[in-house]
Design a protein around this motif. Structure first.
Motif, PDB file in Angstrom:
ATOM      1  N   ILE A 163       0.848  -1.195   0.000  1.00 50.73           N
ATOM      2  CA  ILE A 163       0.000   0.000   0.000  1.00 50.73           C
ATOM      3  C   ILE A 163       0.887   1.249   0.000  1.00 50.73           C
ATOM      4  O   ILE A 163       0.724   2.151  -0.834  1.00 50.73           O
ATOM      5  CB  ILE A 163      -0.937   0.013   1.236  1.00 50.73           C
ATOM      6  CG1 ILE A 163      -1.781  -1.270   1.302  1.00 50.73           C
ATOM      7  CG2 ILE A 163      -1.827   1.256   1.245  1.00 50.73           C
ATOM      8  CD1 ILE A 163      -2.751  -1.454   0.157  1.00 50.73           C
ATOM      9  N   GLN A 218      -3.698  -3.481  -3.306  1.00 48.53           N
ATOM     10  CA  GLN A 218      -3.893  -2.036  -3.468  1.00 48.53           C
ATOM     11  C   GLN A 218      -5.309  -1.729  -3.927  1.00 48.53           C
ATOM     12  O   GLN A 218      -5.963  -0.836  -3.411  1.00 48.53           O
ATOM     13  CB  GLN A 218      -2.934  -1.495  -4.532  1.00 48.53           C
ATOM     14  CG  GLN A 218      -1.527  -1.271  -4.083  1.00 48.53           C
ATOM     15  CD  GLN A 218      -0.693  -0.837  -5.278  1.00 48.53           C
ATOM     16  OE1 GLN A 218      -0.190  -1.677  -6.023  1.00 48.53           O
ATOM     17  NE2 GLN A 218      -0.557   0.453  -5.474  1.00 48.53           N
ATOM     18  N   SER A 277      -7.715  -1.776  -1.296  1.00 49.25           N
ATOM     19  CA  SER A 277      -7.540  -0.816  -0.203  1.00 49.25           C
ATOM     20  C   SER A 277      -8.548   0.322  -0.312  1.00 49.25           C
ATOM     21  O   SER A 277      -8.807   0.849  -1.397  1.00 49.25           O
ATOM     22  CB  SER A 277      -6.103  -0.276  -0.239  1.00 49.25           C
ATOM     23  OG  SER A 277      -6.081   1.083   0.098  1.00 49.25           O
TER      24      SER A 277
END
Ligand code: C2E
Ligand code: CA
Ligand code: CA
Ligand code: CA
Length: 279
Positions: free
Chosen positions: A87, A122, A125
């Motif tokens: 991230i 990602q 996220s």
């Protein structure tokens, strides 16, 4: 296999990361790397086969560790994914790459597209979409200049969530590229279920174009199918003029590969673009 681990550098080069302790130490080293500026970016030019020369770059992350030497992304990206650092790493890549492309195009005097690789974690996220729009705004690039490269693996996970994120990205104006197409889970169904703008033909097919009839046939089929679905096609891993000619004849839109340039530091991109103008 263990014997090779006595020397850390050799251990990593040989890719024997199955060992948990080793993964842990690589993970710790990567955490440090993020704090100590050990990461950098190189950019691999992408060329338009219709004579437009260099039209974009793919950002590729590099890690030069004082202790481990240079560690290949194929080694540390999976570790970053497992440990959650992806991230932070991905955010850094995005912001740095956007800033770098602004510099490159200023020097070049023409706009460049920027492709960044995105990991499944990602995409899932909660902050990722905001990071994309922030990076676009902070750098001043146009949303349509940004391409996110996803691998097919992402598409087999929670279908609904992924579609929602990709739809939102498209809303912003970002281009969605399916990376490494043709290997892995490849299913034609994905192409119609997900909002995909562009397909990147995996280099394993490109490299077999001249040696195996079946791979050439697959390349042909991918190009025809992608165009029928209104998608653009880029081929990666182009190393020879013969491969380039074949791809051009078949109507492939764009190419990247060692024939033109490996990933290079930002200032080098301008030199490559001048050398390949009008190809
Ligand atoms: P990828 O996205 O498929 O990137 C292309 C890889 O092929 C790069 O390796 C590139 O250097 C290499 N390559 C380019 N042209 C040629 C060619 O003509 N011949 C051959 N044999 N190879 C070529 P690299 O830089 O080692 O990256 C490996 C992988 O690491 C990437 O594969 C990508 O999956 C991942 N990666 C790199 N940077 C990032 C990043 O910022 N974020 C994420 N999530 N993954 C990244
Ligand atoms: Ca890629
Ligand atoms: Ca690829
Ligand atoms: Ca590939």
């Amino acid at each position: 296999a263990k014997a090779a681990g006595r020397n850390g550098v050799r251990w990593f080069e040989h890719g024997m990361l199955d060992d948990n302790n080793d993964k842990l130490s690589l993970s710790a080293a990567l955490r440090q790397a993020l704090e100590h500026d050990e990461l950098s970016l190189v950019f691999q030019p992408q060329l338009d086969l219709g004579g437009g020369g260099v039209v974009g770059v793919e950002a590729l992350v590099r890690w030069s560790s004082p202790r481990l030497g240079s560690v290949a992304p194929d080694r540390f990206i999976p570790v970053a994914e497992d440990g959650g650092m992806i991230i932070q790493l991905g955010g850094w890549v995005l912001r740095s790459a956007c800033a770098a492309v602004v510099q490159m195009q200023a020097e070049l005097g023409q706009p460049l597209r920027l492709a960044v690789n995105v990991s499944p974690r990602q995409l899932r996220s909660a902050t990722w979409l905001a990071e994309i729009t922030d990076a676009i705004e902070a750098s001043g690039i146009e949303p349509k200049q940004l391409e996110v490269e996803l691998t097919e693996g992402i598409l087999i996970e929670d279908h609904g969530d992924v579609v929602a994120v990709l739809d939102a990205l498209r809303e912003v104006g970002v281009t969605i590229v399916l990376d490494d197409f043709g290997c892995g889970y490849s299913s034609l169904a994905y192409l119609t279920k997900f909002p995909i703008d562009k397909i990147k033909i995996d280099r394993s097919f490109v490299q077999e174009i001249t040696s195996a009839d079946t791979d050439a046939a697959i390349v042909d089929a991918i190009i025809v199918m992608a165009h029928a679905l209104g998608m653009t096609v880029v081929a990666e891993g182009v190393e020879t003029e013969v491969q380039e000619r074949y791809l051009r004849e078949r109507g492939c839109d764009e190419v990247q590969g060692y024939r033109y340039s490996p990933g290079v530091p930002a200032p080098e991109v301008v030199r490559v673009a001048r050398a390949w103008a009008g190809v």
